[in-house]
Design an enzyme around this catalytic site. Sequence first.
Site, PDB file in Angstrom:
ATOM      1  N   HIS A 156       0.608  -1.471  -0.093  1.00  0.00           N
ATOM      2  CA  HIS A 156       0.127   0.197   0.187  1.00  0.00           C
ATOM      3  C   HIS A 156       0.858   1.151  -0.170  1.00  0.00           C
ATOM      4  O   HIS A 156       1.627   1.037   0.867  1.00  0.00           O
ATOM      5  CB  HIS A 156      -1.119   0.236   1.510  1.00  0.00           C
ATOM      6  CG  HIS A 156      -1.845   1.222   0.992  1.00  0.00           C
ATOM      7  ND1 HIS A 156      -2.320   2.391   0.732  1.00  0.00           N
ATOM      8  CD2 HIS A 156      -2.126   1.960   3.234  1.00  0.00           C
ATOM      9  CE1 HIS A 156      -3.138   2.540   1.309  1.00  0.00           C
ATOM     10  NE2 HIS A 156      -2.380   2.642   2.381  1.00  0.00           N
ATOM     11  N   TYR A 165     -10.046   1.920  15.746  1.00  0.00           N
ATOM     12  CA  TYR A 165      -9.287   2.037  14.232  1.00  0.00           C
ATOM     13  C   TYR A 165     -10.527   2.072  13.122  1.00  0.00           C
ATOM     14  O   TYR A 165     -10.135   2.321  12.269  1.00  0.00           O
ATOM     15  CB  TYR A 165      -8.615   0.890  14.436  1.00  0.00           C
ATOM     16  CG  TYR A 165      -7.014   1.248  12.774  1.00  0.00           C
ATOM     17  CD1 TYR A 165      -5.920   1.586  13.313  1.00  0.00           C
ATOM     18  CD2 TYR A 165      -7.498   0.051  12.367  1.00  0.00           C
ATOM     19  CE1 TYR A 165      -5.788   1.715  11.525  1.00  0.00           C
ATOM     20  CE2 TYR A 165      -6.950   0.523  11.053  1.00  0.00           C
ATOM     21  CZ  TYR A 165      -5.638   0.264  11.060  1.00  0.00           C
ATOM     22  OH  TYR A 165      -4.636   0.305  10.088  1.00  0.00           O
ATOM     23  N   ASP A 215      -2.507  -1.910   5.834  1.00  0.00           N
ATOM     24  CA  ASP A 215      -3.590  -2.267   7.138  1.00  0.00           C
ATOM     25  C   ASP A 215      -4.470  -2.750   7.823  1.00  0.00           C
ATOM     26  O   ASP A 215      -5.223  -1.882   9.106  1.00  0.00           O
ATOM     27  CB  ASP A 215      -4.341  -0.421   6.379  1.00  0.00           C
ATOM     28  CG  ASP A 215      -2.968   0.825   6.445  1.00  0.00           C
ATOM     29  OD1 ASP A 215      -1.965   0.801   7.061  1.00  0.00           O
ATOM     30  OD2 ASP A 215      -3.430   1.363   5.165  1.00  0.00           O
ATOM     31  N   HIS A 243       0.670  -1.984  11.981  1.00  0.00           N
ATOM     32  CA  HIS A 243      -0.383  -0.481  12.632  1.00  0.00           C
ATOM     33  C   HIS A 243       0.097  -1.173  13.403  1.00  0.00           C
ATOM     34  O   HIS A 243      -1.346  -2.514  13.974  1.00  0.00           O
ATOM     35  CB  HIS A 243      -1.431  -0.045  12.247  1.00  0.00           C
ATOM     36  CG  HIS A 243      -0.772   1.157  11.103  1.00  0.00           C
ATOM     37  ND1 HIS A 243       0.088   1.534  11.613  1.00  0.00           N
ATOM     38  CD2 HIS A 243      -1.710   1.290  10.223  1.00  0.00           C
ATOM     39  CE1 HIS A 243      -0.107   2.700  10.172  1.00  0.00           C
ATOM     40  NE2 HIS A 243      -0.921   2.036   9.591  1.00  0.00           N
TER      41      HIS A 243
END
Length: 404
Positions: free
Chosen positions: A79, A193, A165, A226
């Site tokens: 990404h 999130y 992600d 993350h």
Amino acid sequence: MQPVLLKPGIHWVGAVDFNLRNFHHYSRSPEGSTYNAYLIQDDKTVLVDTVSHHYFDELVTHISALVEPQKIDYIICNHLEQDHAGVLPRIVELCKPEKIFCSTMGLKSISRQFNTEGWPVVAVKDGERLNIGKRNITFLETRMLHWPDSMVSYVEEDRVLFSNDAFGQNVATSRRFVDEYERPLLLRAMKDYYNNIVLPYSPMVLKTLDRVVQLGIPIDIIAPDHGLIFRTPDDIKFVLDSYRAFAEQKPKLRAVVAYESMWGATESMAFAVGDGLDDEGVPYVLIDMQHNHVSAVMNELADSGALILGSATRNNMPMVNMVALMAHVKGLKPQNLVGASFGAHGWSGEAPRMMAEELASMKVDVVGEPVRAHFGAKAEELAACRELGATVARALKEKVKAFA
Ligand code: FEO
């Protein structure tokens, strides 16, 4: 911090940002975040994703603890948002990789973001397999999760899914694995999130989860870009089940009352709405938009089924923080909510009607008439707010029953 072993030959080499408080304007990140990058050492040395621009030195230090950066053969860009690709020009300059892999949509965006002249960029198709020696990496497109270019990379022999992600959380800690962290704190970070970033793409999340089940892909490790890494069967089941539940958005028996008051009258109405919810046994949370970020509302909506908005009218409009909240919520397209509106005014008093219209435009089931109070909220207006809260509660109970 040191590189962290995931499997023999596979290490985390990313960076932890303990002080990040604004996660690229999607949400607040009170616990910081991480930019996870990974190094696979096989016949080919492969870097999976990179880090945000100000963590170049940290990435290079971590790689250098394992191998000279110049030995990197391949870079996989799952990404191309800046938090994963911000250092790409400097890494390419340093490593001079033989190939840089991205998705077909990534190919379209990489040259728009960087000067890629001379870069050996290769677009991979959905399902394409790359041999790097003893291992094979399969690329799976996950378009719109959450960008058009998004894909994930799966190492078959080690059963490691580099999910980019997807499955991320804004958590900064010296620990790298979910099983070293407290589950309730993790779940809160996952919801925050998901609801502030991934929520609009929930139909794609469900399709992707179904596809993973159909493909029967065995997974030992889910390594997102993350936050913490999932490495136990229990934690992997937990995150997959949680994502399905987040994406399904079944309404829960709890309400969010978000309001913005000018002189206190709208706030007193919010308290009365809360009393009405309480009369019907529906738990609620009050969020004053003058003291909370818009992402706090989406975070609370993860555990709720009703959104009630209250605002004073100023210049023929809802107050500015309420306008910002409605824009934030609308863009994230939450589903299956009941809603209502209220607010006090001194002059024209358009805000409650405008908020009800905005909720309806988001496909929220708006119940009750918007309640308005002229100047201070009097007893009859507070009673109307209390009844509005009770009306929302009854409608929510029916909705929850319908989804049971
Ligand atoms: Fe973590 Fe879409 O970047």
